[in-house]
Design an enzyme around this catalytic site. Structure first.
Site: not given
Ligand code: SDX
Length: 431
Positions: A308, A365
């Site tokens: 998140h 989710d």
């Molecule tokens: C919602 O914003 C809100 O409030 C949203 C929400 C709401 O109520 O409106 O809470 C609802 O959208 C919840 C999120 C649902 N999405 C998912 O579950 C999809 C999977 N999650 C990710 O794609 C991600 O965690 C996000 C999109 C939720 C957040 O993305 P960020 O903040 O841009 O984080 P990032 O992509 O920069 O990740 C930071 C690191 C990265 O690794 P490094 O580059 O540091 O090596 O964490 C890793 C990412 O690769 N990472 C994950 C991961 N989520 C982040 N690695 C594996 N699996 C994951 N799910």
């Protein structure tokens, strides 16, 4: 002396910026004078360090796992409130009196039907259409059926009316899209049923098959909608505010928010989580290989329902939803193998350094789909369930934005990295 930030470029101070402090001590550097004074802008792709507005609707603390609607903790609202009461709280800023709640609730009946002509839209969509495509189109088309509601400066009464229209009709549109997808006749909303039972009845009853409401399922869905009702400046809510800042009407702004929510990184994640769990189950249920795959950047795979932008601790909603899922399946005598896989996946990830180091926890989710499956909601409807829940939050933010006299049209800048100036070249001279 209030705090202030000073911006220096090289060794020269170019600007002093006031620090804005929020109710809970949250702080922001006000850079409103930056470009006009220095010619510089800031750059922050994804807005991970940028506040777009001041808001009094929702407070969340990602480190402490705190979420409050108008100051009230979601744990209390999930236990004691209803979705309509929580919607009123978010939109009007306080818990309604009994009279206010009765008036608000009875208006839902008046606005629960959609214009009969709008039913033709459903015939135009293929039965395989994703319900988010239908929902976004139907909500925007409400501006064609209620043109008197489209004013550049809507009155308080106008906004109140559109708010109830959207909150009430969104159920009907979603249920109708489901009926269309299974080729069954539409079931109309009833005035003797409350918000959630009315929706479930429109979804699952039919002329020759009355639907038996299960109290536990109604309660679980009520909690799910309350927990989805708002989440400050998330992607879809920011979209609603940005579209509304051009003075586009509320129907159009919400329609844009629905499209933003559809993405699997946002509200579409609840559908993607179940698809992921189904794949793990089909491949023998070994969660460790998926944890490894999620760590491999080349795989392009992410653990859906994990991580998140704000929460670097447990998403407080995920905790409640996980407990509700356990409770509902137990009370309904359902043994869903995906719940066991989800718990093992969570356990494996939370023991893995990659997830621990990046503070990746289950989000809203991760478990919500288990509840929706137990109730019988089809997978493609999961994102629209999120949209039904988020409707009051979108409306509350649009109303707060449009009523704020300091609101300006949202128009960010950029850093240009394209071609330097060059001349047009005749086509026979190009390479
Ligand atoms: C919602 O914003 C809100 O409030 C949203 C929400 C709401 O109520 O409106 O809470 C609802 O959208 C919840 C999120 C649902 N999405 C998912 O579950 C999809 C999977 N999650 C990710 O794609 C991600 O965690 C996000 C999109 C939720 C957040 O993305 P960020 O903040 O841009 O984080 P990032 O992509 O920069 O990740 C930071 C690191 C990265 O690794 P490094 O580059 O540091 O090596 O964490 C890793 C990412 O690769 N990472 C994950 C991961 N989520 C982040 N690695 C594996 N699996 C994951 N799910």
């Amino acid at each position: 002396m209030p705090e202030q930030a000073s911006i220096h470029i090289d060794d020269k101070k170019v600007l002093d910026c006031p620090v804005v402090v929020g109710t809970e001590g949250d702080k922001a550097i006000d850079i409103a004078k930056l470009r006009g004074t220095t010619g510089y802008i800031t750059l922050d792709p994804g807005f991970g360090n940028t506040g777009s507005c001041k808001s009094a609707i929702t407070f969340l603390d990602g480190d402490k796992g705190i979420l409050r609607y108008r100051g009230i903790p979601i744990e209390q609202l999930a236990e004691k409130s209803t979705f309509i009461e929580t919607s009123s709280l978010l939109i009007y800023g306080k818990l309604p009196t009994q009279k206010e709640l009765d008036n608000f609730s009875s208006a839902f009946n008046e606005h629960s039907m959609i214009h009969e002509d709008m039913k033709n839209f459903f015939d135009a969509f293929p039965s395989t259409a994703h319900p988010m495509a239908i929902l976004s189109a139907m909500i925007c088309s409400m501006s064609a059926y209620y043109p008197d509601m489209i004013k550049e400066n809507p009155s308080k009464e106008d906004i109140d009316r559109i708010a109830v229209q959207l909150l009430s009709k969104v159920r009907t549109i979603c249920a109708f899209s489901y009926k269309k997808s299974i080729g069954e006749p539409f079931v109309y909303p009833r005035h003797d049923l409350m918000y959630v039972p009315n929706f479930l009845n429109m979804m699952f009853s039919s002329s020759n098959r009355p639907y038996k409401l299960v109290d536990e399922a109604v309660e679980a869905l009520k909690v799910l909608l309350i927990l989805h009702a708002d989440h400050e400046q998330n992607c879809s809510t920011s979209t609603v505010r940005l579209v509304g800042s051009s003075h586009a009407n509320l129907y159009a702004s919400i329609s844009a928010g629905i499209c933003a929510l559809w993405g699997p990184l946002h509200g579409g994640a609840n559908q993607a989580v179940i698809e992921m769990l189904e794949e793990i189950k089909a491949n023998g249920g070994d969660v460790s290989q998926y944890v490894q795959k999620a760590k491999d950047k080349q795989s392009g795979f992410r653990l859906m329902g994990f991580g998140h932008r704000v929460y670097k601790n447990f998403d407080p909603r995920a905790k409640i939803i996980k407990q509700k899922a356990d409770e509902l399946l137990r009370k309904m005598g359902i043994n869903d193998p995906l719940l066991d896989i989800a718990k093992r996946l969570e356990d494996a990830a939370l023991k893995d350094e990659y997830f621990v180091a990046r503070k990746l926890y289950p989000n809203v989710d991760f478990y919500s789909g288990i509840i929706l499956r137990a109730i019988g909601i089809p997978l493609k409807m999961f994102p629209v369930m999120f949209a039904i829940g988020r409707m009051p939050g979108w409306i509350a933010h649009w109303k707060e934005m449009i009523e704020d006299p300091t609101t300006k049209i949202g128009r960010p800048f950029q850093v240009y990295v394209g071609s330097p100036a060059r001349d047009y070249v005749a086509i026979d001279k190009r390479t």
